[in-house]
Design an enzyme around this catalytic site. Structure first.
Site, PDB file in Angstrom:
ATOM      1  N   LYS A 108       0.867  -1.187   0.000  1.00 27.26           N
ATOM      2  CA  LYS A 108       0.000   0.000   0.000  1.00 27.26           C
ATOM      3  C   LYS A 108       0.897   1.227   0.000  1.00 27.26           C
ATOM      4  O   LYS A 108       1.788   1.358   0.854  1.00 27.26           O
ATOM      5  CB  LYS A 108      -0.879   0.027   1.245  1.00 27.26           C
ATOM      6  CG  LYS A 108      -2.173  -0.724   1.095  1.00 27.26           C
ATOM      7  CD  LYS A 108      -3.103  -0.345   2.248  1.00 27.26           C
ATOM      8  CE  LYS A 108      -4.359  -1.176   2.223  1.00 27.26           C
ATOM      9  NZ  LYS A 108      -5.224  -0.865   3.376  1.00 27.26           N
ATOM     10  N   LYS A 135       1.446 -10.147   8.766  1.00 25.04           N
ATOM     11  CA  LYS A 135       1.025  -9.237   7.694  1.00 25.04           C
ATOM     12  C   LYS A 135       1.175  -9.911   6.338  1.00 25.04           C
ATOM     13  O   LYS A 135       0.292  -9.812   5.483  1.00 25.04           O
ATOM     14  CB  LYS A 135       1.833  -7.936   7.730  1.00 25.04           C
ATOM     15  CG  LYS A 135       1.445  -7.015   6.581  1.00 25.04           C
ATOM     16  CD  LYS A 135       1.229  -5.599   6.957  1.00 25.04           C
ATOM     17  CE  LYS A 135       0.628  -4.804   5.807  1.00 25.04           C
ATOM     18  NZ  LYS A 135       0.757  -3.362   5.982  1.00 25.04           N
TER      19      LYS A 135
END
Ligand code: NAD
Ligand code: ZN
Length: 364
Positions: free
Chosen positions: A141, A225
């Site tokens: 991101k 993650k």
């Protein structure tokens, strides 16, 4: 050395985690340099503290530094323009790997610049804050802040390599370390109960910089993650949305404190996690004992766990109003990550903001 692979087909990449990796950076980066040269974007503080060490670690590779001012303000159209212009001015090519050397600000800014310069080149993340090491450097991101809000212009653009050297955190301010630690706790709370048990015992050592504890915590968070991003790269299935545990509350707290140094992002996430647990208790979803453990642990490492600490008691209506504008809204509803216990988070779209305002008005 810990190696975590992010398996995303042709966008797959490796994350290497080890103390003093920076001092051998050349071994990893040599294949990615063009004509023995790499473009390195950093902020002035990081470059001043660690630039010479990176240059020494690069061995024969020549680093061309491109520096931005430290701080969130560099994640702007202006900051993006200056980085893109500097990359082009230094002859960046599509096959190049631009190095992002800094915290989440540099990582997000350089990732976005790499996504658009020459219609896309590669980027390597060398994160230098705990928040960036456990969160922003992994997952692709990238974003800048715009007039309408934080992170509202950006792209999904995975890095080609992530080098995490926990020893770089030795020069980082303790408050920044604690703020990053809140995101480690978040991973445990959303899906890894044994990690939370471990953090209750070892969290103090992680925050104080004990190398073994710190490396263990970083690797656990990064694995968490990476697995989440593999299952839901672009936040379409809801799986990646779990990473927002504590963030709907946290973003409202940040907005209410004016996105200032009064409250760092990770501090907002810490209190946000406490509120997500307390609200889940109020809804009869989770035991009060679990919420108490979360509050006690975050408090023990010096993170905020009550609205009163921030002077935000009784501001339920204002906080709920910020949530009405949260970018994570779906079909007009605010998305909350709630819990059934430690390690058992789920996404809930049925929460009424009026109810949240009342809950927050009663919160300590
Ligand atoms: N892309 C994502 O998935 C993602 C996830 C979480 C957060 N973020 C973004 O990350 C940003 C916050 O990142 P951050 O908390 O790393 O802040 P930051 O990059 O501003 O770094 C904090 C401060 O520490 C200094 N610093 C960095 N490394 C240092 C070191 N090793 N020694 C001494 N000083 C050092 C920096 O110069 C800066 O002043 C926000 O913009 C947030 O939106 C992105
Ligand atoms: Zn966060």
């Amino acid at each position: 050395m810990e190696t975590v692979k992010v398996a995303l087909g042709e966008r797959s990449y490796d994350i290497f985690i080890d103390d003093h990796l920076l001092d051998q950076a050349g071994e990893y980066l040599c294949p990615l340099a063009r004509d023995g040269r790499l473009l390195v974007v950093s902020d002035e503080t990081v470059w001043h503290a660690l630039g010479a060490r990176l240059q020494a670690g690069l061995g024969g590779i020549e680093a061309t530094p491109i520096l931005v001012a430290p701080g969130e303000a560099s994640k702007s159209w202006k900051g993006l323009e200056s980085v893109v212009d500097a990359l082009l001015g230094n002859g960046v090519e599509r096959s190049d790997h631009v190095i992002a050397f800094g915290g989440g600000v540099v990582g997000d800014l350089v990732g976005f610049a790499a996504a658009i310069v020459n219609r896309g080149c590669s980027s390597v993340q060398i994160p230098t804050t705990l928040l960036a090491q456990v969160d922003s450097s992994v997952g692709g991101k990238t974003a800048i802040n715009v007039a309408a809000g934080k992170n509202l212009a950006g792209a999904f653009h995975q890095p080609s390599l992530v080098l995490i050297d926990p020893s770089l955190l030795d020069s980082l301010d303790g408050r920044q370390v604690r703020a990053g630690y809140a995101e480690v706790v978040k991973y445990a709370l959303l899906g890894d109960a044994p990690l939370f048990d471990w953090l209750e015992r070892e969290g103090g050592n992680v925050v104080s910089g004990d190398p073994e504890a710190r490396n263990h915590a970083i690797a656990a968070a990064v694995r968490g993650k990476a697995r989440t991003v593999e299952k839901d790269e672009r936040e379409t299935s809801g799986r990646r949305a779990l990473l927002n545990l504590g963030h709907t509350f946290g973003h409202a707290l940040e907005a209410e404190t004016g996105l200032s140094d009064r409250l760092l992002h990770g501090e907002a996430v810490a209190l946000g996690c406490v509120l997500a647990f307390d609200y889940s208790v109020a809804r009869g979803l989770c035991s009060a004992g679990a919420a108490e453990r979360v509050r006690a642990h975050l408090h023990s490492v010096g993170l905020p766990t009550e609205l009163a600490e921030l002077g935000l008691r009784g501001r339920g209506r204002q906080l709920a109003e910020h949530m009405r504008h949260d970018k994570k809204r779906l079909s007009g509803r605010t998305v909350f990550v709630l819990v059934r216990g430690i390690g058992e988070a789920f996404v809930d779209r049925s929460v009424e903001l009026g109810e949240i305002a009342e809950f927050l008005d009663r919160a300590p």
